[in-house]
Design a protein around this motif. Sequence first.
Motif, PDB file in Angstrom:
ATOM      1  N   GLU A 178      -4.329  -7.041  -3.813  1.00  0.00           N
ATOM      2  CA  GLU A 178      -3.268  -6.234  -4.424  1.00  0.00           C
ATOM      3  C   GLU A 178      -3.739  -4.812  -4.697  1.00  0.00           C
ATOM      4  O   GLU A 178      -3.011  -3.849  -4.496  1.00  0.00           O
ATOM      5  N   LYS A 179      -4.976  -4.675  -5.159  1.00  0.00           N
ATOM      6  CA  LYS A 179      -5.480  -3.340  -5.491  1.00  0.00           C
ATOM      7  C   LYS A 179      -5.690  -2.511  -4.232  1.00  0.00           C
ATOM      8  O   LYS A 179      -5.394  -1.321  -4.204  1.00  0.00           O
ATOM      9  N   LYS A 268       1.507  -5.847 -11.028  1.00  0.00           N
ATOM     10  CA  LYS A 268       0.548  -4.758 -11.133  1.00  0.00           C
ATOM     11  C   LYS A 268       1.280  -3.442 -11.340  1.00  0.00           C
ATOM     12  O   LYS A 268       2.214  -3.118 -10.608  1.00  0.00           O
ATOM     13  N   LEU A 273      -3.471  -5.201 -13.731  1.00  0.00           N
ATOM     14  CA  LEU A 273      -2.796  -6.340 -13.125  1.00  0.00           C
ATOM     15  C   LEU A 273      -2.818  -7.498 -14.107  1.00  0.00           C
ATOM     16  O   LEU A 273      -3.843  -7.768 -14.740  1.00  0.00           O
ATOM     17  N   ARG A 275      -1.823 -11.654 -14.264  1.00  0.00           N
ATOM     18  CA  ARG A 275      -1.489 -12.823 -13.449  1.00  0.00           C
ATOM     19  C   ARG A 275      -1.172 -14.003 -14.361  1.00  0.00           C
ATOM     20  O   ARG A 275      -1.941 -14.314 -15.272  1.00  0.00           O
ATOM     21  N   GLY A 294      -6.283 -11.310 -15.875  1.00  0.00           N
ATOM     22  CA  GLY A 294      -6.091  -9.996 -15.273  1.00  0.00           C
ATOM     23  C   GLY A 294      -7.200  -9.042 -15.638  1.00  0.00           C
ATOM     24  O   GLY A 294      -8.177  -9.400 -16.290  1.00  0.00           O
ATOM     25  N   ASN A 374       4.797  -5.717  -7.360  1.00  0.00           N
ATOM     26  CA  ASN A 374       3.989  -4.493  -7.447  1.00  0.00           C
ATOM     27  C   ASN A 374       4.763  -3.427  -8.181  1.00  0.00           C
ATOM     28  O   ASN A 374       5.869  -3.081  -7.806  1.00  0.00           O
TER      29      ASN A 374
END
Length: 376
Positions: A178-179, A268, A273, A275, A294, A374
């Motif tokens: 994701e990052k 995020k 982020l 989770r 996270g 996102n």
Amino acid sequence: METWRLLDTPPMTAAENMALDEALVELKGRGETPNTIHFLQFSPRAVLVGFHQSLAEEIRLDYCRTHGIDINRRVTGGGAIFFDESQLGWEVICDKDFFDVKMPNNRLFRHLCDPVVLALERLGIEAAFRPRNDIEVNGRKISGTGGTESDDAFLFQGTMLTDFDVDTMLRSLRIPVEKLKAKEIDSVKERVTCLKWELGYVPDLETVKAAIQAGFEAHLGIRLKPDGLTPEEEALFKEKLPQFQAEQWVDMVKTPMNRHEVVQSAYKNEDGLVRFTFVVDLQRRRVKNIFITGDFLSFPTRALYDMEARLRGARLNKEEIHGVIRWFFESRRIRIPGMGCEDFLKPVDQILQKISIARYGIPLEYCNLISVTNGT
């Protein structure tokens, strides 16, 4: 001019450094020790997850164990990091009243990063603070930071990347996809840097320490006096060390990944982020268990576990789950710089949507394939 202690401890194991962190901030919170700037190093090299992170999600455990890389958990939040013997850690342990704050916030993070920005300037590197809590050089991170609190004190810590073993770092950590997508980067080298890459050589460690010391003295208007641990700190450190050496601490956050009743989603934004992992009883329509993980910072540190406890056993009902989360944020039982209640509700809503779809016969393991929203 106020005098603070300059504490420079020798290289220690990850468990020893974590135990000392907790001892220092706990005693400072009780007003029993001086305000302190602390230099620390690790030996052997280590990977450290943030307080709320799961080892299985963040670290390549087999690689670390095979290659003698220590594994531990910080008392502070934030993301997983790789810390080899060349890197220098720096910490501020002081009264909240010194900065006239009750809760760490972005203004305080900048105030505590600016001394290291000054230190980098003394070393010939133009650096800047990057919200939420990084120090960057031309857009590349050279120091990440985090913090925690205890009563009337807080601990704020950061790293100084002197040299950087990218290959080992990549093999040790599970870099979140994701990052990488959110920042549109092609490699880790495009988002991090170190003293060696900027200067063409690795400065002597004492030179780096002297620059950081001068930066804190100039920016905070203090005088730093070298000194060692107090007898009380030594005693509490030894008392706490077994806790941080125990598997129960290191692997404290567990997320069951292989059960059909598990549903995950993450959200995020620019600051972090979060989770959510729900273990659900579909027949009874209840939350059997819940894990919130996270790379964010939360204050107080354990507030997240209190939120999880309130949500366990809750009905799989949007209003009920939203109500619990809103109560924690609106009553300020939990405070997360850069993230708010809505950032937590979005992944919850996606999980509830997946569960709703599963009621029509679509297996939950298929629903889990789409797990990240996102905010950037």
